[in-house]
Design a protein around this motif. Structure first.
Motif, short mmCIF file in Angstrom:
data_model
loop_
_atom_site.label_atom_id
_atom_site.label_comp_id
_atom_site.label_asym_id
_atom_site.label_seq_id
_atom_site.Cartn_x
_atom_site.Cartn_y
_atom_site.Cartn_z
N ASN A 41 -28.16 11.83 -59.78
CA ASN A 41 -27.20 10.91 -59.17
C ASN A 41 -26.39 11.64 -58.12
N THR A 42 -25.83 10.89 -57.21
CA THR A 42 -24.84 11.41 -56.29
C THR A 42 -23.60 10.54 -56.42
N ARG A 43 -22.55 11.15 -56.93
CA ARG A 43 -21.29 10.43 -57.18
C ARG A 43 -21.55 9.10 -57.90
N GLY A 44 -22.36 9.17 -58.90
CA GLY A 44 -22.58 8.01 -59.75
C GLY A 44 -23.68 7.08 -59.29
N ARG A 45 -24.17 7.29 -58.07
CA ARG A 45 -25.25 6.43 -57.58
C ARG A 45 -26.59 7.00 -58.04
N THR A 76 -27.13 26.69 -42.18
CA THR A 76 -27.78 27.22 -40.98
C THR A 76 -29.30 27.04 -40.92
N VAL A 77 -29.95 26.81 -42.04
CA VAL A 77 -31.41 26.70 -42.01
C VAL A 77 -31.79 25.24 -41.76
N PRO A 78 -32.57 24.98 -40.70
CA PRO A 78 -32.86 23.59 -40.32
C PRO A 78 -33.80 22.85 -41.27
N ILE A 79 -33.20 22.40 -42.35
CA ILE A 79 -33.90 21.58 -43.35
C ILE A 79 -33.00 20.36 -43.61
N TRP A 80 -33.64 19.20 -43.74
CA TRP A 80 -32.87 17.96 -43.95
C TRP A 80 -33.43 17.23 -45.16
N LYS A 81 -32.56 16.47 -45.80
CA LYS A 81 -33.06 15.71 -46.95
C LYS A 81 -32.61 14.25 -46.91
N LYS A 82 -33.52 13.43 -47.36
CA LYS A 82 -33.27 12.00 -47.48
C LYS A 82 -33.18 11.67 -48.96
N GLU A 83 -32.10 11.01 -49.34
CA GLU A 83 -31.93 10.63 -50.74
C GLU A 83 -32.31 9.17 -50.91
N THR A 84 -33.21 8.93 -51.82
CA THR A 84 -33.57 7.55 -52.14
C THR A 84 -32.97 7.19 -53.49
N PHE A 85 -32.13 6.14 -53.45
CA PHE A 85 -31.44 5.68 -54.65
C PHE A 85 -32.13 4.43 -55.18
N ALA A 113 -28.94 12.68 -45.89
CA ALA A 113 -27.70 13.38 -46.23
C ALA A 113 -26.99 13.79 -44.95
N ASP A 114 -25.65 13.69 -44.98
CA ASP A 114 -24.85 13.97 -43.79
C ASP A 114 -25.05 15.39 -43.27
N GLY A 115 -25.20 16.32 -44.16
CA GLY A 115 -25.26 17.71 -43.74
C GLY A 115 -23.88 18.27 -43.50
N GLU A 116 -23.80 19.58 -43.46
CA GLU A 116 -22.53 20.24 -43.22
C GLU A 116 -22.40 20.58 -41.75
N PRO A 117 -21.18 20.53 -41.21
CA PRO A 117 -21.00 20.93 -39.81
C PRO A 117 -21.52 22.34 -39.60
N PHE A 118 -22.11 22.58 -38.44
CA PHE A 118 -22.60 23.92 -38.15
C PHE A 118 -21.44 24.89 -38.08
N PRO A 119 -21.65 26.14 -38.51
CA PRO A 119 -20.63 27.17 -38.31
C PRO A 119 -20.30 27.27 -36.82
N ALA A 124 -26.27 19.12 -54.14
CA ALA A 124 -24.83 18.88 -54.30
C ALA A 124 -24.24 19.17 -52.95
N ARG A 125 -23.60 18.22 -52.36
CA ARG A 125 -23.20 18.47 -51.00
C ARG A 125 -21.80 17.94 -50.70
N GLY A 126 -20.90 18.19 -51.60
CA GLY A 126 -19.51 17.88 -51.29
C GLY A 126 -19.19 16.41 -51.41
N GLU A 127 -18.21 15.99 -50.67
CA GLU A 127 -17.60 14.68 -50.89
C GLU A 127 -17.81 13.74 -49.71
N LYS A 128 -18.87 13.93 -48.97
CA LYS A 128 -18.99 13.18 -47.72
C LYS A 128 -20.11 12.15 -47.72
N LEU A 129 -20.49 11.68 -48.89
CA LEU A 129 -21.60 10.74 -48.95
C LEU A 129 -21.30 9.46 -48.17
N ALA A 130 -22.18 9.13 -47.26
CA ALA A 130 -22.06 7.86 -46.55
C ALA A 130 -22.94 6.86 -47.28
N LEU A 131 -22.33 5.84 -47.81
CA LEU A 131 -23.09 4.92 -48.64
C LEU A 131 -23.96 3.98 -47.82
#
Lengths: 151, 83
Positions: A37-41, A117-126, A133-139, B49-56
């Motif tokens: 789950n992600t935050r309950g979803r 920093t490593v260019p990998i992306w993930k799609k979450e299917t609920f 996934a939003d991803g983290e801002p680049f350093p 696990a990626r923090g608190e920024k989930l866009a629903l």
């Protein structure tokens, strides 16, 4: 150093066993697995994609940097791509070192830096939809427009 | 590269990193014929696990926005830049 991007299951136990050497006093393992789950979803599965050539080069550099920065003996970094089900390993980091402190520090630094920093992306299917996934801002040092990522 | 884009485009552009020949580069880098250029959206590899920024809400595929193209611009007039 074992640095790989794979398309099938990561043999975590075998990789950890192979990393151990006589001079080591600690082997620190980070085994990143797919949560249900992600935050309950409710999550059904994840799909990982990468800019593969660059990701592999960046992983090699991270591993070399970790050895230089923390003085650990050896590092393994393995990331899986494609569709992963709940409980499967998406990323495995193993650090072997004479002493535990360096092993812990290097392992934490490796996963935290890899995620930014490593260019990998993930799609979450609920159960009720899907998002990339939003991803983290680049350093700051890597952003095309320094300061833009924090907006 | 152009910085003329406004609004959502501007925000998108500012969230990107640029890689040239598989190395992170600043936006002001001078390209040469044959360079491999990629526009990278914020990365999200690693563990789940990626923090608190989930866009629903569903959103445009970030990964589909990844552009990896050989730079084949008319750079002949810039031969002095080729090292």
């Amino acid at each position: 150093m074992l640095i790989e991007i794979v398309d099938g299951p990561i043999a975590a136990d075998a990789i950890v066993a192979a990393m151990k050497a006589g001079g080591d006093g600690a082997v620190c393992v980070f085994d990143g697995i797919v949560r249900d789950n992600t935050r309950g979803r409710k999550t059904l599965y994840l799909d990982y994609e990468a800019y593969r050539e660059m990701a592999l080069e960046q992983m090699h550099r991270l591993a070399s940097d970790a050895v230089a920065k923390f003085g650990v003996r050896d590092v393994a970094v393995v990331h899986r791509l494609g569709r992963l089900m709940i409980g499967e390993t998406s990323v495995l980091i193993v650090v072997a070192s004479a002493h535990r402190a360096a092993a812990f520090d290097a392992c934490r630094w490796l996963i935290d830096t890899l995620k930014k920093t490593v260019p990998i992306w993930k799609k979450e299917t609920f159960a009720d939809g899907a998002v990339w996934a939003d991803g983290e801002p680049f350093p700051e040092a890597l952003a095309a427009h320094p300061g833009g990522g924090s907006a | 590269m152009s910085e003329e884009a406004g609004g959502a485009d501007e925000q998108l552009w500012r969230s990107l990193a640029v890689a040239v020949n598989r190395e992170y580069a600043s936006a002001s880098i001078v390209l040469h014929d044959g360079d491999e250029v990629a526009l990278l959206p914020p990365v999200s590899g690693g563990y789940c696990a990626r923090g608190e920024k989930l866009a629903l809400q569903a959103k445009t595929s970030w990964a589909q926005a990844l552009l990896v193209r050989k730079f084949r611009g008319k750079m002949n007039e810039r031969d002095d830049d080729v090292d």
